[in-house]
Scaffold this motif. Structure first.
Motif, mmCIF file in Angstrom:
data_model
loop_
_atom_site.group_PDB
_atom_site.id
_atom_site.type_symbol
_atom_site.label_atom_id
_atom_site.label_comp_id
_atom_site.label_asym_id
_atom_site.label_seq_id
_atom_site.Cartn_x
_atom_site.Cartn_y
_atom_site.Cartn_z
ATOM 1 N N LEU A 89 -3.600 5.215 -0.296
ATOM 2 C CA LEU A 89 -4.393 4.134 -0.860
ATOM 3 C C LEU A 89 -3.606 2.823 -0.854
ATOM 4 O O LEU A 89 -4.177 1.742 -0.803
ATOM 5 N N LEU A 90 -2.270 2.929 -0.883
ATOM 6 C CA LEU A 90 -1.424 1.738 -0.837
ATOM 7 C C LEU A 90 -1.242 1.257 0.595
ATOM 8 O O LEU A 90 -1.478 0.097 0.910
ATOM 9 N N ILE A 124 0.729 -0.213 -8.302
ATOM 10 C CA ILE A 124 0.555 1.227 -8.109
ATOM 11 C C ILE A 124 -0.181 1.835 -9.297
ATOM 12 O O ILE A 124 -1.143 2.595 -9.129
ATOM 13 N N ALA A 125 0.236 1.446 -10.513
ATOM 14 C CA ALA A 125 -0.418 1.972 -11.712
ATOM 15 C C ALA A 125 -1.879 1.541 -11.765
ATOM 16 O O ALA A 125 -2.771 2.332 -12.101
ATOM 17 N N GLN A 126 -2.130 0.302 -11.357
ATOM 18 C CA GLN A 126 -3.504 -0.221 -11.366
ATOM 19 C C GLN A 126 -4.386 0.573 -10.406
ATOM 20 O O GLN A 126 -5.500 0.973 -10.747
ATOM 21 N N LEU A 127 -3.865 0.849 -9.192
ATOM 22 C CA LEU A 127 -4.632 1.607 -8.201
ATOM 23 C C LEU A 127 -4.906 3.026 -8.697
ATOM 24 O O LEU A 127 -6.018 3.542 -8.552
ATOM 25 N N GLY A 167 -8.846 6.717 -10.406
ATOM 26 C CA GLY A 167 -8.878 7.861 -11.320
ATOM 27 C C GLY A 167 -8.062 9.036 -10.833
ATOM 28 O O GLY A 167 -8.483 10.191 -10.941
ATOM 29 N N LEU A 168 -6.877 8.759 -10.300
ATOM 30 C CA LEU A 168 -6.107 9.822 -9.668
ATOM 31 C C LEU A 168 -5.612 10.874 -10.660
ATOM 32 O O LEU A 168 -5.168 11.942 -10.253
ATOM 33 N N ASP A 169 -5.650 10.578 -11.970
ATOM 34 C CA ASP A 169 -5.203 11.587 -12.942
ATOM 35 C C ASP A 169 -6.377 12.415 -13.450
ATOM 36 O O ASP A 169 -6.205 13.284 -14.295
ATOM 37 N N ARG A 170 -7.560 12.137 -12.939
ATOM 38 C CA ARG A 170 -8.735 12.887 -13.397
ATOM 39 C C ARG A 170 -9.128 13.940 -12.353
ATOM 40 O O ARG A 170 -8.598 13.946 -11.246
ATOM 41 N N PRO A 171 -10.072 14.850 -12.722
ATOM 42 C CA PRO A 171 -10.453 15.904 -11.767
ATOM 43 C C PRO A 171 -11.075 15.323 -10.489
ATOM 44 O O PRO A 171 -11.596 14.202 -10.494
#
Lengths: 293, 325
Positions: B42-43, B53-56, B61-65
């Protein structure tokens, strides 16, 4: 009018005794010449690396960018590597990718088309929908994405190119199977108690192979062109030198060393042209409809 | 006929919508199936700040299912947010759209030239099948069909631009050429000759082969015999009666091959440093700029899908036998 041709004549053409098939093939002089060129190219690719006068990877076996002449028949590149020796190995890789990708595409196509055509109904609908989707999306760009995301290894490249070719094979096989599955000789085998697998493998596929074989010879050439295209865009396997990789390297230096581009490209061109002409000749032999002319 | 054609067009467009979803799904699957952390794809660049990076990660929603990630991704795509290219410091969609005109100019010119020449030569060759002229033309077409387009470009560049110095070697405009009016048009046309000549060859070969076969088939039909029996001049029979009918499948082939034609354009643009989407794709590959790569795949795919719809509509327009379904 395909229905007026007895299925047995297709079968005979495919397994006909050598002289008659050869006689038909021989009639197409361009295809015979193409076959001879292919044999020569294959010999160059197979024996070349062993007979090559110079180590294809070693730099400085000659002066930098020496024009064609003795002892470097195709000249040298900017690192003093022998173009002829590199081209022999490059052709071997290009042919390998071509054969591998065309073979894989044909296998996938046979499987999908065979199943769709034989079983029909919902299975057919579903498989054909997937095939259509693959035909519409720009497959060359999909191949670029696959190689860029999964890495430019030789296996990935072969796989990505195989994905480009299978939908046409599937449609071809499906159409053949559809006309074949209701033929009397298939019915006879069914009545005699042949299993589904036996019907597909023993009765239908052998008779559907003619157009598939012709298509495969064309696919090999296309796959070689696609490999060259991918390599040219910087997606070749950096570990093995194909003709496409050579052409990509040549882009930087060809202004002062035309031979680094001219000879590898000429080899691809000759091989693909010969494969296309061979496909024509095979078509004469394997497709009785094309024989009349 | 007017309203029904409009309805037909709308229906074909609606049928194309699932295909666009397939394209988005392919992108999504690649991001997650490829080896490595999805965030890298994605980067598309290693020089990103921690905040970005944190914003992306939050945006996608990379920490979600996974299903929620897919929804987030779909939402972005459907609002035309194709991502940001760190290398070009530009929105991916803006970048692609700014390069599209150059590609369309190259493709459009080549298509017109190649189609007209191909149809004409195909019709001429079909009048005397298997004559010497026909055999030479057929072999030449097969040759055009068999060479790597970028290699042909390299050879053209060597011969006509470097050796004979008849044309510029690269780009679309000269540095000192006028930026407006006839001067600019002539300058661009001068730069256009070699890329168009290179890129036309494959398409010319394709159209020639197809026209030749279709013309041969058409010339054997009853209505041609009738036309001849009526005493019409042969030229009129061939070019008015037969060619018109033989051209229909050519339209289809142009439409169906649009994807492969875009591929040819990419390779041609790379040889001649033509500032279009193809050159952009080449740069994206070199930099492994994944957002830009996926953006190009998406935009080019949508173009191909639209070209397919357009082909069906044009076909329906010119062939009165087509029944709208």
């Amino acid at each position: 009018m395909p229905s007026s041709i007895p299925a047995s004549s297709i079968a005979e053409a495919a397994v006909a005794p050598a002289p008659s098939a050869w006689r038909i093939f021989r009639h197409n002089r361009a295809a015979v010449a193409a076959g001879a060129i292919l044999v020569l190219l294959a010999a160059f690719a197979l024996l070349g690396p062993a007979l090559a006068p110079f180590d294809p990877v070693r730099t400085g076996v000659g002066p930098s960018m020496a024009p064609p002449g003795l002892p470097h028949l195709m000249g040298t590149d900017e690192l003093g590597r022998d173009v002829l020796s590199r081209a022999a190995g490059g052709l071997r890789i290009s042919l390998l990718v071509g054969l591998g990708a065309a073979g894989a595409a044909t296998l996938i196509g046979l499987l999908v088309g065979g199943v769709a055509g034989f079983f029909g109904g919902l299975i057919d609908d579903a498989l054909m929908r997937v095939t259509e989707v693959f035909q519409v999306i720009p497959r060359f760009f999909l191949a670029i994405l696959l190689v860029a995301f999964f890495g430019a290894g030789l296996f990935n490249i072969i796989f990505a190119i195989a994905i480009l070719g299978w939908p046409e094979v599937a449609r071809l096989v499906r159409a053949e199977v559809l006309t074949l599955r209701s033929r009397p000789f298939v019915d006879a085998a069914r009545v005699a108690g042949a299993s589904r697998t036996a019907l597909i493998v023993g009765e239908i596929l052998p008779n559907a192979m003619g157009p598939v074989v012709v298509n495969t010879s064309l696919l090999v050439g296309q796959a070689m062109l696609l490999e060259a295209g991918l390599s040219y865009l910087g997606l070749g396997d950096p570990g093995v030198v194909s003709l496409g990789v050579m052409l990509q390297e040549a882009q930087q230096i060809m202004r002062s060393a035309w031979w680094t581009s001219a000879f590898p490209g000429l080899l691809i061109f000759l091989a693909v042209l010969a494969l296309n002409l061979l496909g024509d000749g095979l078509n004469d032999v394997l497709d009785p409809r094309a024989r009349e002319r | 006929m007017g309203p029904s054609l409009l309805l037909y067009t709308l229906r074909r467009l609606v049928q194309a919508v699932p295909l666009v979803f397939v394209i988005i799904l392919i992108n999504f699957a690649l991001i997650h199936a490829a080896p490595g952390d999805p965030i890298d794809f994605l980067l598309g660049s290693s020089d990103a700040t921690e905040e970005y990076i944190a914003q992306l990660r939050a945006e996608f929603g990379l920490d979600r299912p996974l299903p929620e990630q897919l929804l987030a991704y779909l939402g972005k795509m459907l609002s035309f947010d194709l991502g940001y290219s760190l290398r070009f410091r530009e929105q991916v969609l803006t970048l692609i759209l700014s390069r599209l005109p150059a590609t369309l100019l190259l493709m459009g010119t080549a298509l017109v030239v190649a189609s007209l020449l191909g149809i004409l030569l195909g019709a001429v060759a079909a009048r005397r099948p298997y004559s010497a002229t026909d055999n030479v033309a057929t072999l030449a077409a097969l040759a055009g069909y068999s060479m790597p387009v970028f290699w042909l470009g390299q050879i053209m560049l060597l011969v006509f631009a470097l050796h004979l110095a008849m044309f510029p070697t690269q780009g679309m405009m000269s540095l000192r050429a006028p930026r407006e009016g006839l001067g600019m048009v002539l300058d661009v046309a001068h730069h256009l000759v070699l890329p168009v000549a290179t890129y036309s060859v494959y398409h010319l070969a394709l159209v020639f082969r197809l026209t030749r076969v279709k013309m041969q088939e058409t010339l054997a039909l009853d209505f041609i015999t009738t036309a001849r029996a009526k005493g019409l001049p042969e030229g009129r029979v061939v070019y008015r009666h037969a060619l018109r009918n033989a051209m229909l499948p050519v339209v289809t082939v142009i439409g169906l091959n649009f994807g492969f034609m875009l591929a040819g354009s990419v390779l041609t643009e790379t040889v001649f440093a033509w500032p279009g989407t193809g050159r952009l794709l080449f740069d994206a590959i070199q930099a492994r700029d994944y957002p830009l790569l996926m953006g190009l795949f998406t935009v080019l795919s949508v173009m191909v899908i639209l070209a397919n719809v357009l082909t069906d509509v044009i076909y329906a327009l010119i062939d009165p036998r087509v029944v709208y379904r």
